[in-house]
Every structure is written in C-alpha cells, then in structure tokens.
Design a protein around this motif. Structure first.
Motif, PDB file in Angstrom:
ATOM      1  N   ALA A  37       0.840  -1.206   0.000  1.00  0.00           N
ATOM      2  CA  ALA A  37       0.000   0.000   0.000  1.00  0.00           C
ATOM      3  C   ALA A  37       0.872   1.253   0.000  1.00  0.00           C
ATOM      4  N   ASP A  38       1.944   1.229   0.793  1.00  0.00           N
ATOM      5  CA  ASP A  38       2.867   2.363   0.814  1.00  0.00           C
ATOM      6  C   ASP A  38       3.576   2.499  -0.529  1.00  0.00           C
ATOM      7  N   ALA A  39       3.922   1.366  -1.122  1.00  0.00           N
ATOM      8  CA  ALA A  39       4.562   1.398  -2.438  1.00  0.00           C
ATOM      9  C   ALA A  39       3.617   2.000  -3.472  1.00  0.00           C
ATOM     10  N   HIS A  40       2.349   1.624  -3.410  1.00  0.00           N
ATOM     11  CA  HIS A  40       1.357   2.183  -4.339  1.00  0.00           C
ATOM     12  C   HIS A  40       1.320   3.701  -4.214  1.00  0.00           C
ATOM     13  N   ASP A  41       1.281   4.208  -2.986  1.00  0.00           N
ATOM     14  CA  ASP A  41       1.234   5.655  -2.765  1.00  0.00           C
ATOM     15  C   ASP A  41       2.460   6.352  -3.338  1.00  0.00           C
ATOM     16  N   VAL A  42       3.623   5.783  -3.085  1.00  0.00           N
ATOM     17  CA  VAL A  42       4.871   6.377  -3.579  1.00  0.00           C
ATOM     18  C   VAL A  42       4.894   6.388  -5.109  1.00  0.00           C
ATOM     19  N   ILE A  43       4.540   5.273  -5.708  1.00  0.00           N
ATOM     20  CA  ILE A  43       4.551   5.178  -7.174  1.00  0.00           C
ATOM     21  C   ILE A  43       3.535   6.140  -7.781  1.00  0.00           C
ATOM     22  N   ALA A  44       2.345   6.196  -7.213  1.00  0.00           N
ATOM     23  CA  ALA A  44       1.298   7.088  -7.738  1.00  0.00           C
ATOM     24  C   ALA A  44       1.724   8.548  -7.643  1.00  0.00           C
ATOM     25  N   ARG A  45       2.410   8.903  -6.581  1.00  0.00           N
ATOM     26  CA  ARG A  45       2.873  10.282  -6.408  1.00  0.00           C
ATOM     27  C   ARG A  45       3.914  10.646  -7.474  1.00  0.00           C
ATOM     28  N   HIS A  46       4.733   9.698  -7.871  1.00  0.00           N
ATOM     29  CA  HIS A  46       5.791   9.949  -8.844  1.00  0.00           C
ATOM     30  C   HIS A  46       5.340   9.770 -10.287  1.00  0.00           C
ATOM     31  N   HIS A  47       4.358   8.931 -10.498  1.00  0.00           N
ATOM     32  CA  HIS A  47       3.932   8.611 -11.867  1.00  0.00           C
ATOM     33  C   HIS A  47       2.436   8.868 -12.023  1.00  0.00           C
ATOM     34  N   SER A  48       1.629   7.857 -11.776  1.00  0.00           N
ATOM     35  CA  SER A  48       0.173   7.990 -11.857  1.00  0.00           C
ATOM     36  C   SER A  48      -0.468   6.814 -11.133  1.00  0.00           C
ATOM     37  N   GLN A  49      -1.770   6.946 -10.886  1.00  0.00           N
ATOM     38  CA  GLN A  49      -2.509   5.852 -10.255  1.00  0.00           C
ATOM     39  C   GLN A  49      -2.471   4.602 -11.130  1.00  0.00           C
ATOM     40  N   THR A  50      -2.534   4.807 -12.434  1.00  0.00           N
ATOM     41  CA  THR A  50      -2.546   3.670 -13.363  1.00  0.00           C
ATOM     42  C   THR A  50      -1.243   2.887 -13.293  1.00  0.00           C
ATOM     43  N   ILE A  51      -0.134   3.584 -13.344  1.00  0.00           N
ATOM     44  CA  ILE A  51       1.173   2.915 -13.266  1.00  0.00           C
ATOM     45  C   ILE A  51       1.333   2.238 -11.911  1.00  0.00           C
ATOM     46  N   ALA A  52       0.909   2.926 -10.851  1.00  0.00           N
ATOM     47  CA  ALA A  52       0.998   2.329  -9.516  1.00  0.00           C
ATOM     48  C   ALA A  52       0.192   1.035  -9.453  1.00  0.00           C
ATOM     49  N   ALA A  53      -1.015   1.056  -9.979  1.00  0.00           N
ATOM     50  CA  ALA A  53      -1.857  -0.144  -9.956  1.00  0.00           C
ATOM     51  C   ALA A  53      -1.222  -1.277 -10.755  1.00  0.00           C
ATOM     52  N   GLN A  54      -0.627  -0.953 -11.892  1.00  0.00           N
ATOM     53  CA  GLN A  54       0.022  -1.982 -12.711  1.00  0.00           C
ATOM     54  C   GLN A  54       1.197  -2.613 -11.973  1.00  0.00           C
ATOM     55  N   ARG A  55       2.011  -1.786 -11.360  1.00  0.00           N
ATOM     56  CA  ARG A  55       3.181  -2.309 -10.650  1.00  0.00           C
ATOM     57  C   ARG A  55       2.781  -3.145  -9.437  1.00  0.00           C
ATOM     58  N   ILE A  56       1.786  -2.688  -8.712  1.00  0.00           N
ATOM     59  CA  ILE A  56       1.342  -3.427  -7.528  1.00  0.00           C
ATOM     60  C   ILE A  56       0.685  -4.737  -7.937  1.00  0.00           C
ATOM     61  N   GLN A  57      -0.032  -4.732  -9.032  1.00  0.00           N
ATOM     62  CA  GLN A  57      -0.651  -5.974  -9.507  1.00  0.00           C
ATOM     63  C   GLN A  57       0.416  -7.023  -9.806  1.00  0.00           C
ATOM     64  N   LYS A  58       1.513  -6.618 -10.415  1.00  0.00           N
ATOM     65  CA  LYS A  58       2.610  -7.558 -10.673  1.00  0.00           C
ATOM     66  C   LYS A  58       3.180  -8.105  -9.359  1.00  0.00           C
ATOM     67  N   LEU A  59       3.314  -7.225  -8.371  1.00  0.00           N
ATOM     68  CA  LEU A  59       3.826  -7.655  -7.065  1.00  0.00           C
ATOM     69  C   LEU A  59       2.885  -8.650  -6.401  1.00  0.00           C
ATOM     70  N   GLU A  60       1.605  -8.383  -6.499  1.00  0.00           N
ATOM     71  CA  GLU A  60       0.639  -9.270  -5.862  1.00  0.00           C
ATOM     72  C   GLU A  60       0.739 -10.677  -6.433  1.00  0.00           C
ATOM     73  N   LEU A  61       0.975 -10.792  -7.720  1.00  0.00           N
ATOM     74  CA  LEU A  61       1.122 -12.114  -8.322  1.00  0.00           C
ATOM     75  C   LEU A  61       2.314 -12.856  -7.726  1.00  0.00           C
ATOM     76  N   ILE A  62       3.381 -12.131  -7.487  1.00  0.00           N
ATOM     77  CA  ILE A  62       4.584 -12.734  -6.898  1.00  0.00           C
ATOM     78  C   ILE A  62       4.343 -13.086  -5.427  1.00  0.00           C
TER      79      ILE A  62
END
Length: 68
Positions: A37-62
C-alpha cells in the motif's frame, strides 16, 4: 524483496527513501505484503494511479504465491 524494491526504484523523494529502508528491513513475505500500500502511494505520487496499480498488480502475483 527485490521485486518490491524494483517497483519503486525510480522514486527518490523522502517518503520513497523511507520506504526503501522499510523494504530492506522487512523480515518476512508478509511484512513485504503490508508495504505494498505504501509502495502504491509512492509510485502514484511519482507517476500515476494507473502505473501504480500496474506495478502493484505484478507484485501481488509474486507475493500471493508465498502463502501469506
């Protein structure tokens, strides 16, 4: 741990640097799961909600494969 660090490696403000340290100190896969969740916030702040969601989705699979 490496996948989570990879997801935020291009984020370099103070909250991101604190998150990097927390990821490094995490002892278990469950600790890492909680930090997504913290990673999502950091990524969204630097990029966008969409990119954050994509990156977190990949992490969740792992991380889901770790039987948390």
């Amino acid at each position: 741990r490496s996948a989570l660090l990879e997801s935020v490696k291009d984020c370099r403000d103070m909250p991101a640097l604190r998150l990097h340290a927390r990821i490094t100190r995490a002892n278990t896969a469950q600790d890492l799961w909680i930090l997504r969740a913290d990673a999502h916030d950091v990524i969204a702040r630097h990029h966008s909600q969409t990119i954050a969601a994509q990156r977190i989705q990949k992490l969740e699979l792992i991380l889901e494969g770790r039987n948390l």
